[in-house]
Design a protein around this motif. Structure first.
Motif, PDB file in Angstrom:
ATOM      1  N   ASP A 128       0.837  -1.197   0.000  1.00 55.45           N
ATOM      2  CA  ASP A 128       0.000   0.000   0.000  1.00 55.45           C
ATOM      3  C   ASP A 128       0.872   1.247   0.000  1.00 55.45           C
ATOM      4  O   ASP A 128       1.392   1.658   1.034  1.00 55.45           O
ATOM      5  CB  ASP A 128      -0.908  -0.016   1.235  1.00 55.45           C
ATOM      6  CG  ASP A 128      -1.880   1.156   1.271  1.00 55.45           C
ATOM      7  OD1 ASP A 128      -1.958   1.893   0.259  1.00 55.45           O
ATOM      8  OD2 ASP A 128      -2.540   1.341   2.308  1.00 55.45           O
ATOM      9  N   VAL A 184     -10.452   6.628  -0.780  1.00 57.92           N
ATOM     10  CA  VAL A 184     -11.105   5.342  -1.018  1.00 57.92           C
ATOM     11  C   VAL A 184     -10.066   4.368  -1.573  1.00 57.92           C
ATOM     12  O   VAL A 184      -9.298   4.726  -2.469  1.00 57.92           O
ATOM     13  CB  VAL A 184     -12.271   5.500  -2.012  1.00 57.92           C
ATOM     14  CG1 VAL A 184     -12.924   4.149  -2.294  1.00 57.92           C
ATOM     15  CG2 VAL A 184     -13.287   6.497  -1.476  1.00 57.92           C
ATOM     16  N   PRO A 185     -10.005   3.132  -1.065  1.00 62.25           N
ATOM     17  CA  PRO A 185      -8.985   2.184  -1.525  1.00 62.25           C
ATOM     18  C   PRO A 185      -9.064   1.918  -3.025  1.00 62.25           C
ATOM     19  O   PRO A 185     -10.144   1.891  -3.627  1.00 62.25           O
ATOM     20  CB  PRO A 185      -9.295   0.922  -0.729  1.00 62.25           C
ATOM     21  CG  PRO A 185     -10.018   1.401   0.488  1.00 62.25           C
ATOM     22  CD  PRO A 185     -10.825   2.574   0.028  1.00 62.25           C
ATOM     23  N   CYS A 186      -7.887   1.711  -3.617  1.00 58.65           N
ATOM     24  CA  CYS A 186      -7.808   1.448  -5.052  1.00 58.65           C
ATOM     25  C   CYS A 186      -6.644   0.510  -5.323  1.00 58.65           C
ATOM     26  O   CYS A 186      -5.554   0.678  -4.761  1.00 58.65           O
ATOM     27  CB  CYS A 186      -7.606   2.750  -5.822  1.00 58.65           C
ATOM     28  SG  CYS A 186      -7.503   2.556  -7.614  1.00 58.65           S
ATOM     29  N   ARG A 194      -1.408  -1.116  -4.106  1.00 59.92           N
ATOM     30  CA  ARG A 194      -2.605  -0.516  -3.538  1.00 59.92           C
ATOM     31  C   ARG A 194      -2.338   0.961  -3.222  1.00 59.92           C
ATOM     32  O   ARG A 194      -1.235   1.339  -2.873  1.00 59.92           O
ATOM     33  CB  ARG A 194      -3.030  -1.258  -2.263  1.00 59.92           C
ATOM     34  CG  ARG A 194      -3.567  -2.658  -2.541  1.00 59.92           C
ATOM     35  CD  ARG A 194      -3.939  -3.377  -1.268  1.00 59.92           C
ATOM     36  NE  ARG A 194      -2.754  -3.707  -0.471  1.00 59.92           N
ATOM     37  CZ  ARG A 194      -2.655  -3.524   0.834  1.00 59.92           C
ATOM     38  NH1 ARG A 194      -3.653  -2.972   1.514  1.00 59.92           N
ATOM     39  NH2 ARG A 194      -1.555  -3.870   1.480  1.00 59.92           N
ATOM     40  N   HIS A 250     -14.456  -0.124  -3.162  1.00 57.45           N
ATOM     41  CA  HIS A 250     -13.075   0.086  -3.564  1.00 57.45           C
ATOM     42  C   HIS A 250     -13.043   0.121  -5.089  1.00 57.45           C
ATOM     43  O   HIS A 250     -14.052  -0.166  -5.759  1.00 57.45           O
ATOM     44  CB  HIS A 250     -12.151  -1.011  -3.023  1.00 57.45           C
ATOM     45  CG  HIS A 250     -12.377  -2.352  -3.646  1.00 57.45           C
ATOM     46  ND1 HIS A 250     -13.420  -3.188  -3.278  1.00 57.45           N
ATOM     47  CD2 HIS A 250     -11.700  -3.014  -4.637  1.00 57.45           C
ATOM     48  CE1 HIS A 250     -13.372  -4.291  -3.982  1.00 57.45           C
ATOM     49  NE2 HIS A 250     -12.346  -4.224  -4.817  1.00 57.45           N
ATOM     50  N   TYR A 251     -11.908   0.478  -5.642  1.00 55.57           N
ATOM     51  CA  TYR A 251     -11.781   0.648  -7.088  1.00 55.57           C
ATOM     52  C   TYR A 251     -10.584  -0.139  -7.609  1.00 55.57           C
ATOM     53  O   TYR A 251      -9.646  -0.442  -6.864  1.00 55.57           O
ATOM     54  CB  TYR A 251     -11.594   2.121  -7.456  1.00 55.57           C
ATOM     55  CG  TYR A 251     -12.841   2.959  -7.324  1.00 55.57           C
ATOM     56  CD1 TYR A 251     -13.559   3.369  -8.442  1.00 55.57           C
ATOM     57  CD2 TYR A 251     -13.303   3.357  -6.073  1.00 55.57           C
ATOM     58  CE1 TYR A 251     -14.705   4.148  -8.319  1.00 55.57           C
ATOM     59  CE2 TYR A 251     -14.441   4.136  -5.944  1.00 55.57           C
ATOM     60  CZ  TYR A 251     -15.136   4.523  -7.074  1.00 55.57           C
ATOM     61  OH  TYR A 251     -16.262   5.288  -6.957  1.00 55.57           O
TER      62      TYR A 251
END
Length: 280
Positions: free
Chosen positions: A117, A125-127, A184, A266-267
């Motif tokens: 990450d 927002v997580p991607c 991430r 998430h994306y």
């Protein structure tokens, strides 16, 4: 050199460069003086206007430090950065296009392994970002160095956060033997370039907005290939056609795909890079 006037000053200055040992420096200085003097004549530049220009450039320099480069920002917003990139990075069809470096690249980004990450606590927002790096002939480029950096959900780069003890939303990783990479991070969001300095004042004076469309920065290096400095832009962003620094290329626009799961939304972003062979 005596009694110079508006008709003779330009050639007198150029003559002062005659003994310059570096021919390229001589060429640049000669052309710079010719164009600057022509600009002053064409606009009939007043002394007061020139002093205001000097004050502006002085303020730009005073805004620069190890975390902020106001002169790059000025170059970007005047389109000079994009012009220099376009002139110096011609790519054959099929290669990933280059675009501007921007003012927030810094040395010393931390290294990450695949899947780690790089956001490192940055809000957003997580991607998951995935892709490959290949040569123009389709060959996978293993061990290519990829440096990434981006603004967070609040529109800030880590270097804009005073007192932050560690880098966030930037890092270095390397492709595997098949040219693949994945990491991430957080979803890229549109943000305004810093507008609290002289460049911001210039934008306001010309009724221009300071916004950049959402994007990730990439700098990719692979042995035997031209280095690539580019962005990946987020499809659907409202500022794609009015980027404050003129950096958008249609081929660099990609979709951030949303997914909903037990832990929330998430994306994913998938993008493949194609590198051009370096000149022998």
């Amino acid at each position: 050199m005596r009694n110079l006037d508006q008709d003779t000053i330009t050639q007198a200055v150029i003559a002062g460069f005659e003994q310059t040992p570096d021919p390229r420096l001589k060429e640049i200085l000669t052309n710079a003086v010719q164009h600057l003097h022509a600009f002053a004549r064409e606009t009939r530049l007043s002394e007061a206007e020139w002093m205001e220009g000097i004050r502006f450039l002085t303020a730009v320099g005073q805004q620069c430090d190890e975390k902020r480069q106001e002169f790059i920002l000025l170059s970007d917003t005047l389109g000079l950065s994009t012009l220099a990139v376009a002139m110096n990075n011609p790519k054959p069809a099929g290669c990933t296009q280059a675009t501007v470096l921007g003012p927030f690249h810094v040395a010393g980004a931390p290294s990450y392994a695949h899947g780690e990450d790089v956001a490192n606590g940055a809000p957003g927002v997580p991607c998951l970002v995935r892709g490959t790096v290949r040569g123009i002939a389709g060959d996978a480029l293993g061990a290519a160095r990829i440096e990434v950096w981006q603004a967070d959900a609040q529109g800030l780069y880590d270097v804009q956060r005073p007192g932050l003890a560690q880098h966030q939303a930037r890092g270095v990783l390397h492709t595997d033997a098949q040219g693949r990479f994945f990491f991430r991070t957080v979803v890229a969001e549109a943000y305004p370039i810093p507008a609290d300095g002289p460049v911001g004042a210039l934008l306001r004076a010309t009724r221009r907005h300071p916004w950049r469309p959402a994007h990730l920065h990439f700098m990719i290096e692979a042995e035997g290939y031209e280095s690539l400095v580019t962005h990946v832009f987020r499809e659907g962003d409202r500022y794609l056609d009015s980027d404050a620094v003129f950096g958008v290329r249609s081929s660099l626009i990609a979709e951030w795909v949303p997914h909903d799961g037990p832990e929330g939304r998430h994306y994913t972003l998938d993008f493949d890079f194609v590198m051009n062979k370096a000149a022998v």
